[in-house]
Design a protein around this motif. Sequence first.
Motif, PDB file in Angstrom:
ATOM      1  N   LEU A  53       0.861  -1.185   0.000  1.00 16.70           N
ATOM      2  CA  LEU A  53       0.000   0.000   0.000  1.00 16.70           C
ATOM      3  C   LEU A  53       0.892   1.227   0.000  1.00 16.70           C
ATOM      4  O   LEU A  53       1.779   1.365   0.849  1.00 16.70           O
ATOM      5  N   SER A  54       0.659   2.124  -0.954  1.00 15.93           N
ATOM      6  CA  SER A  54       1.410   3.366  -1.045  1.00 15.93           C
ATOM      7  C   SER A  54       0.468   4.507  -0.686  1.00 15.93           C
ATOM      8  O   SER A  54      -0.505   4.770  -1.388  1.00 15.93           O
ATOM      9  N   PHE A  55       0.753   5.170   0.421  1.00 19.05           N
ATOM     10  CA  PHE A  55      -0.057   6.285   0.899  1.00 19.05           C
ATOM     11  C   PHE A  55       0.618   7.587   0.471  1.00 19.05           C
ATOM     12  O   PHE A  55       1.763   7.840   0.836  1.00 19.05           O
ATOM     13  N   GLN A  56      -0.091   8.410  -0.297  1.00 18.44           N
ATOM     14  CA  GLN A  56       0.394   9.718  -0.740  1.00 18.44           C
ATOM     15  C   GLN A  56      -0.496  10.763  -0.074  1.00 18.44           C
ATOM     16  O   GLN A  56      -1.719  10.713  -0.242  1.00 18.44           O
ATOM     17  N   TYR A  57       0.092  11.713   0.667  1.00 23.66           N
ATOM     18  CA  TYR A  57      -0.728  12.645   1.441  1.00 23.66           C
ATOM     19  C   TYR A  57       0.042  13.911   1.769  1.00 23.66           C
ATOM     20  O   TYR A  57       1.257  13.972   1.639  1.00 23.66           O
ATOM     21  N   ASN A  58      -0.703  14.926   2.208  1.00 17.62           N
ATOM     22  CA  ASN A  58      -0.106  16.183   2.661  1.00 17.62           C
ATOM     23  C   ASN A  58       0.543  15.976   4.019  1.00 17.62           C
ATOM     24  O   ASN A  58       0.161  15.093   4.787  1.00 17.62           O
ATOM     25  N   SER A  59       1.476  16.842   4.350  1.00 20.18           N
ATOM     26  CA  SER A  59       2.262  16.664   5.573  1.00 20.18           C
ATOM     27  C   SER A  59       1.454  16.823   6.859  1.00 20.18           C
ATOM     28  O   SER A  59       1.921  16.439   7.919  1.00 20.18           O
ATOM     29  N   TYR A  60       0.253  17.357   6.796  1.00 20.19           N
ATOM     30  CA  TYR A  60      -0.515  17.474   8.041  1.00 20.19           C
ATOM     31  C   TYR A  60      -1.319  16.209   8.346  1.00 20.19           C
ATOM     32  O   TYR A  60      -1.965  16.123   9.379  1.00 20.19           O
ATOM     33  N   HIS A  61      -1.288  15.224   7.454  1.00 20.05           N
ATOM     34  CA  HIS A  61      -1.905  13.919   7.737  1.00 20.05           C
ATOM     35  C   HIS A  61      -0.852  12.967   8.273  1.00 20.05           C
ATOM     36  O   HIS A  61       0.351  13.218   8.150  1.00 20.05           O
ATOM     37  N   THR A  62      -1.310  11.864   8.824  1.00 19.25           N
ATOM     38  CA  THR A  62      -0.441  10.738   9.174  1.00 19.25           C
ATOM     39  C   THR A  62      -1.148   9.466   8.729  1.00 19.25           C
ATOM     40  O   THR A  62      -2.351   9.467   8.440  1.00 19.25           O
ATOM     41  N   VAL A  63      -0.396   8.393   8.678  1.00 14.37           N
ATOM     42  CA  VAL A  63      -0.946   7.058   8.418  1.00 14.37           C
ATOM     43  C   VAL A  63      -0.582   6.217   9.620  1.00 14.37           C
ATOM     44  O   VAL A  63       0.594   6.094   9.965  1.00 14.37           O
ATOM     45  N   ASN A  64      -1.586   5.659  10.254  1.00 18.23           N
ATOM     46  CA  ASN A  64      -1.370   4.822  11.431  1.00 18.23           C
ATOM     47  C   ASN A  64      -2.016   3.473  11.196  1.00 18.23           C
ATOM     48  O   ASN A  64      -3.225   3.405  10.951  1.00 18.23           O
ATOM     49  N   GLU A  65      -1.214   2.415  11.261  1.00 15.13           N
ATOM     50  CA  GLU A  65      -1.806   1.079  11.243  1.00 15.13           C
ATOM     51  C   GLU A  65      -2.181   0.770  12.680  1.00 15.13           C
ATOM     52  O   GLU A  65      -1.357   0.888  13.594  1.00 15.13           O
ATOM     53  N   VAL A  66      -3.436   0.411  12.879  1.00 14.07           N
ATOM     54  CA  VAL A  66      -3.957   0.205  14.230  1.00 14.07           C
ATOM     55  C   VAL A  66      -4.700  -1.127  14.303  1.00 14.07           C
ATOM     56  O   VAL A  66      -4.945  -1.776  13.292  1.00 14.07           O
ATOM     57  N   THR A  67      -5.083  -1.483  15.507  1.00 15.09           N
ATOM     58  CA  THR A  67      -5.911  -2.667  15.724  1.00 15.09           C
ATOM     59  C   THR A  67      -7.366  -2.328  15.400  1.00 15.09           C
ATOM     60  O   THR A  67      -7.704  -1.156  15.179  1.00 15.09           O
ATOM     61  N   LYS A  68      -8.223  -3.322  15.401  1.00 16.57           N
ATOM     62  CA  LYS A  68      -9.644  -3.062  15.123  1.00 16.57           C
ATOM     63  C   LYS A  68     -10.249  -2.098  16.142  1.00 16.57           C
ATOM     64  O   LYS A  68     -10.961  -1.166  15.743  1.00 16.57           O
ATOM     65  N   PRO A  69      -9.981  -2.235  17.453  1.00 15.33           N
ATOM     66  CA  PRO A  69     -10.512  -1.229  18.386  1.00 15.33           C
ATOM     67  C   PRO A  69      -9.994   0.182  18.097  1.00 15.33           C
ATOM     68  O   PRO A  69     -10.738   1.154  18.206  1.00 15.33           O
ATOM     69  N   GLY A  70      -8.739   0.311  17.708  1.00 11.88           N
ATOM     70  CA  GLY A  70      -8.205   1.621  17.342  1.00 11.88           C
ATOM     71  C   GLY A  70      -8.907   2.180  16.118  1.00 11.88           C
ATOM     72  O   GLY A  70      -9.190   3.381  16.034  1.00 11.88           O
ATOM     73  N   TYR A  71      -9.214   1.317  15.169  1.00 10.84           N
ATOM     74  CA  TYR A  71      -9.939   1.709  13.957  1.00 10.84           C
ATOM     75  C   TYR A  71     -11.360   2.158  14.306  1.00 10.84           C
ATOM     76  O   TYR A  71     -11.808   3.220  13.883  1.00 10.84           O
ATOM     77  N   ASP A  72     -12.040   1.341  15.102  1.00 14.81           N
ATOM     78  CA  ASP A  72     -13.423   1.650  15.469  1.00 14.81           C
ATOM     79  C   ASP A  72     -13.535   2.943  16.269  1.00 14.81           C
ATOM     80  O   ASP A  72     -14.496   3.696  16.114  1.00 14.81           O
ATOM     81  N   ASN A  73     -12.548   3.213  17.136  1.00 14.82           N
ATOM     82  CA  ASN A  73     -12.596   4.373  18.025  1.00 14.82           C
ATOM     83  C   ASN A  73     -11.703   5.535  17.588  1.00 14.82           C
ATOM     84  O   ASN A  73     -11.600   6.532  18.307  1.00 14.82           O
ATOM     85  N   CYS A  74     -11.059   5.402  16.443  1.00 18.95           N
ATOM     86  CA  CYS A  74     -10.153   6.447  15.932  1.00 18.95           C
ATOM     87  C   CYS A  74      -9.078   6.823  16.944  1.00 18.95           C
ATOM     88  O   CYS A  74      -8.806   8.004  17.176  1.00 18.95           O
ATOM     89  N   THR A  75      -8.446   5.816  17.527  1.00 15.08           N
ATOM     90  CA  THR A  75      -7.383   6.069  18.489  1.00 15.08           C
ATOM     91  C   THR A  75      -6.060   5.503  17.969  1.00 15.08           C
ATOM     92  O   THR A  75      -6.017   4.413  17.402  1.00 15.08           O
ATOM     93  N   THR A  76      -5.003   6.253  18.199  1.00 15.15           N
ATOM     94  CA  THR A  76      -3.669   5.836  17.758  1.00 15.15           C
ATOM     95  C   THR A  76      -2.759   5.489  18.922  1.00 15.15           C
ATOM     96  O   THR A  76      -1.560   5.283  18.723  1.00 15.15           O
ATOM     97  N   SER A  77      -3.312   5.388  20.132  1.00 15.61           N
ATOM     98  CA  SER A  77      -2.468   5.167  21.307  1.00 15.61           C
ATOM     99  C   SER A  77      -1.691   3.851  21.230  1.00 15.61           C
ATOM    100  O   SER A  77      -0.600   3.752  21.799  1.00 15.61           O
ATOM    101  N   ASN A  78      -2.205   2.865  20.558  1.00 15.79           N
ATOM    102  CA  ASN A  78      -1.499   1.585  20.415  1.00 15.79           C
ATOM    103  C   ASN A  78      -1.215   1.297  18.945  1.00 15.79           C
ATOM    104  O   ASN A  78      -1.367   0.153  18.495  1.00 15.79           O
TER     105      ASN A  78
END
Length: 172
Positions: A53-78
Amino acid sequence: MASLFFFFLAAISCLALTCSATVYTVGDSAGWDISADLPAWASGKKFVVGDVLSFQYNSYHTVNEVTKPGYDNCTTSNAITTGQGGNTTIPLSTPGDKFFICGLLSHCLGGMKLRVNVDGGQQSASPAGAPQGATTPSPPRPTSRADDPFPPGTSGGSSSTFKRMLKWNENE
């Protein structure tokens, strides 16, 4: 001897042609952006182990691979991985569901998140130019003279030549 070398080279070339990963630009021309319809982009695509997967984006975004709970709750803590800076590639190295979100909460809540299911049924070897961390299994090696596929004196060539060809293949 020369014909054996060309046969071996042709076999390797055919294998390389059938074992190729697909590099997906997430969101196509919209890229990794809140304006992209990421669920629609992913639908109908078959992701397999070895794809990227190639993610192309502006510098104010980030890409975070998360677990399903992180995905469901929009959390990047883990977060499993985090990419920033506008260009992130993530190899799909294991089968199963993979979840990605933008680290800006309002963007994630607005739909800037992606779920892909990775099928494990691709090739057994990584293609040339595969992402770092991918491995290519080595062919089995003879363990004794009795196991030597081309013992000296046969029409198949010398054992040392065959072993040098195997060693050359491993270094490519």
